[in-house]
Design an enzyme around this catalytic site. Structure first.
Site, PDB file in Angstrom:
ATOM      1  N   LYS A  42       0.830  -1.199   0.000  1.00 28.38           N
ATOM      2  CA  LYS A  42       0.000   0.000   0.000  1.00 28.38           C
ATOM      3  C   LYS A  42       0.867   1.253   0.000  1.00 28.38           C
ATOM      4  O   LYS A  42       0.415   2.338  -0.311  1.00 28.38           O
ATOM      5  CB  LYS A  42      -0.872   0.043   1.267  1.00 28.38           C
ATOM      6  CG  LYS A  42      -1.754  -1.157   1.464  1.00 28.38           C
ATOM      7  CD  LYS A  42      -2.442  -1.063   2.863  1.00 28.38           C
ATOM      8  CE  LYS A  42      -3.201  -2.323   3.177  1.00 28.38           C
ATOM      9  NZ  LYS A  42      -3.654  -2.312   4.599  1.00 28.38           N
ATOM     10  N   GLY A  43       2.129   1.075   0.400  1.00 30.49           N
ATOM     11  CA  GLY A  43       2.986   2.228   0.678  1.00 30.49           C
ATOM     12  C   GLY A  43       3.203   3.188  -0.474  1.00 30.49           C
ATOM     13  O   GLY A  43       3.475   4.376  -0.259  1.00 30.49           O
ATOM     14  N   ASP A  99       7.658   2.391  -2.699  1.00 32.91           N
ATOM     15  CA  ASP A  99       7.853   3.506  -1.764  1.00 32.91           C
ATOM     16  C   ASP A  99       9.306   3.588  -1.299  1.00 32.91           C
ATOM     17  O   ASP A  99       9.902   4.660  -1.257  1.00 32.91           O
ATOM     18  CB  ASP A  99       6.900   3.408  -0.564  1.00 32.91           C
ATOM     19  CG  ASP A  99       6.908   2.046   0.125  1.00 32.91           C
ATOM     20  OD1 ASP A  99       7.616   1.117  -0.320  1.00 32.91           O
ATOM     21  OD2 ASP A  99       6.181   1.897   1.131  1.00 32.91           O
ATOM     22  N   LYS A 130      17.328   3.032   0.787  1.00 32.28           N
ATOM     23  CA  LYS A 130      18.248   2.921   1.928  1.00 32.28           C
ATOM     24  C   LYS A 130      19.396   2.003   1.498  1.00 32.28           C
ATOM     25  O   LYS A 130      19.398   0.818   1.833  1.00 32.28           O
ATOM     26  CB  LYS A 130      17.541   2.249   3.113  1.00 32.28           C
ATOM     27  CG  LYS A 130      16.593   3.108   3.911  1.00 32.28           C
ATOM     28  CD  LYS A 130      16.098   2.259   5.094  1.00 32.28           C
ATOM     29  CE  LYS A 130      14.984   2.903   5.861  1.00 32.28           C
ATOM     30  NZ  LYS A 130      14.375   1.955   6.828  1.00 32.28           N
ATOM     31  N   PHE A 151      14.061   4.385  10.418  1.00 30.24           N
ATOM     32  CA  PHE A 151      12.719   3.957  10.038  1.00 30.24           C
ATOM     33  C   PHE A 151      11.846   5.190   9.830  1.00 30.24           C
ATOM     34  O   PHE A 151      11.661   5.996  10.731  1.00 30.24           O
ATOM     35  CB  PHE A 151      12.110   3.022  11.083  1.00 30.24           C
ATOM     36  CG  PHE A 151      10.944   2.264  10.516  1.00 30.24           C
ATOM     37  CD1 PHE A 151      11.150   1.103   9.785  1.00 30.24           C
ATOM     38  CD2 PHE A 151       9.653   2.731  10.675  1.00 30.24           C
ATOM     39  CE1 PHE A 151      10.073   0.416   9.213  1.00 30.24           C
ATOM     40  CE2 PHE A 151       8.574   2.052  10.109  1.00 30.24           C
ATOM     41  CZ  PHE A 151       8.784   0.891   9.385  1.00 30.24           C
ATOM     42  N   VAL A 152      11.314   5.317   8.615  1.00 35.54           N
ATOM     43  CA  VAL A 152      10.547   6.511   8.264  1.00 35.54           C
ATOM     44  C   VAL A 152       9.089   6.166   7.977  1.00 35.54           C
ATOM     45  O   VAL A 152       8.773   5.047   7.562  1.00 35.54           O
ATOM     46  CB  VAL A 152      11.167   7.236   7.046  1.00 35.54           C
ATOM     47  CG1 VAL A 152      12.524   7.811   7.401  1.00 35.54           C
ATOM     48  CG2 VAL A 152      11.268   6.319   5.827  1.00 35.54           C
ATOM     49  N   ASP A 158       4.121   3.334   6.273  1.00 37.68           N
ATOM     50  CA  ASP A 158       3.471   3.076   7.560  1.00 37.68           C
ATOM     51  C   ASP A 158       4.397   2.448   8.583  1.00 37.68           C
ATOM     52  O   ASP A 158       5.455   1.900   8.262  1.00 37.68           O
ATOM     53  CB  ASP A 158       2.312   2.092   7.365  1.00 37.68           C
ATOM     54  CG  ASP A 158       2.810   0.666   7.082  1.00 37.68           C
ATOM     55  OD1 ASP A 158       3.618   0.497   6.157  1.00 37.68           O
ATOM     56  OD2 ASP A 158       2.408  -0.258   7.825  1.00 37.68           O
TER      57      ASP A 158
END
Ligand code: IMP
Ligand code: MG
Length: 178
Positions: A42-43, A99, A130, A151-152, A158
């Site tokens: 979904k990201g 994403d 990353k 972690f973003v 999400d």
């Protein structure tokens, strides 16, 4: 600001610039040839909907969902296809829209799977990368921006299904997951 967010890493304004730059590269590679955006749920949805509006060629979209993450912030190696494409991609210019690339396992698996279906071209486009976390060889063709190993969340990304609605990319406070 949301008190689960330690700091804003990429502002709304900066995200707009990044998306425009990525779109320009896709526009210059494909001209007016049709492309099929394969949006990885979904990201990627927020990025994809902004990106497609900056593309100049005819655009089709379809969706795939893979899960390599359980709940939490650590990747697992197993990639499970939860939703497959409806479209037949044979002979098409396919651009996978992701994403973020972390270990690279998700995209390596998806790419191998889609290549067997004989697209005309298959490109990988990711908003965030990353590179320090890479466990497998996978090079995106279009990258919004590289980020450090943190972690973003936000702009579609999400943590346990939360924070996707934030209009910026923020670093999640450690107190949320520790
Ligand atoms: P990979 O298979 O390890 O490359 O994992 C890619 C997927 O992990 C992405 O599509 C995201 O869903 C998730 N992911 C990796 N890093 C982050 C992050 O910092 N925030 C949110 N999701 C992440
Ligand atoms: Mg995800």
């Amino acid at each position: 600001m949301n008190n689960s967010i330690e700091r804003v890493l990429i502002s709304e304004e900066k995200l707009k610039e990044i998306v425009s730059e990525v779109a320009q590269k896709i526009n210059s590679e494909f001209g007016d040839e049709e492309v099929l955006l394969v949006i990885i749920l979904k990201g990627s949805i927020v990025f994809a909907t902004d990106l497609m509006r900056k593309l100049d060629m005819p655009v089709m979209i379809d969706f795939m969902q893979a899960s390599s993450y359980g709940a939490g912030t650590q990747s697992t190696r197993v990639v499970n296809i939860k939703l497959d494409l409806k479209a037949d991609i044979e002979g098409k210019n396919v651009i996978l829209i992701e994403d973020i690339i972390d270990s690279g396992n998700t995209l390596r698996n998806l790419k191998a799977m889609l290549l067997k279906r004989n697209p005309k071209t298959l490109r990988i486009c990711t908003l965030l990368d990353k590179p320090e976390r890479r466990e497998t060889e996978i090079e995106p063709d279009y990258v919004g921006t590289a980020i450090p190993d943190e972690f973003v969340v936000g702009y579609g990304l999400d943590y346990n299904e939360n924070f996707r609605e934030l209009p910026y990319i923020g670093v999640l406070s450690r107190h949320v997951y520790e």
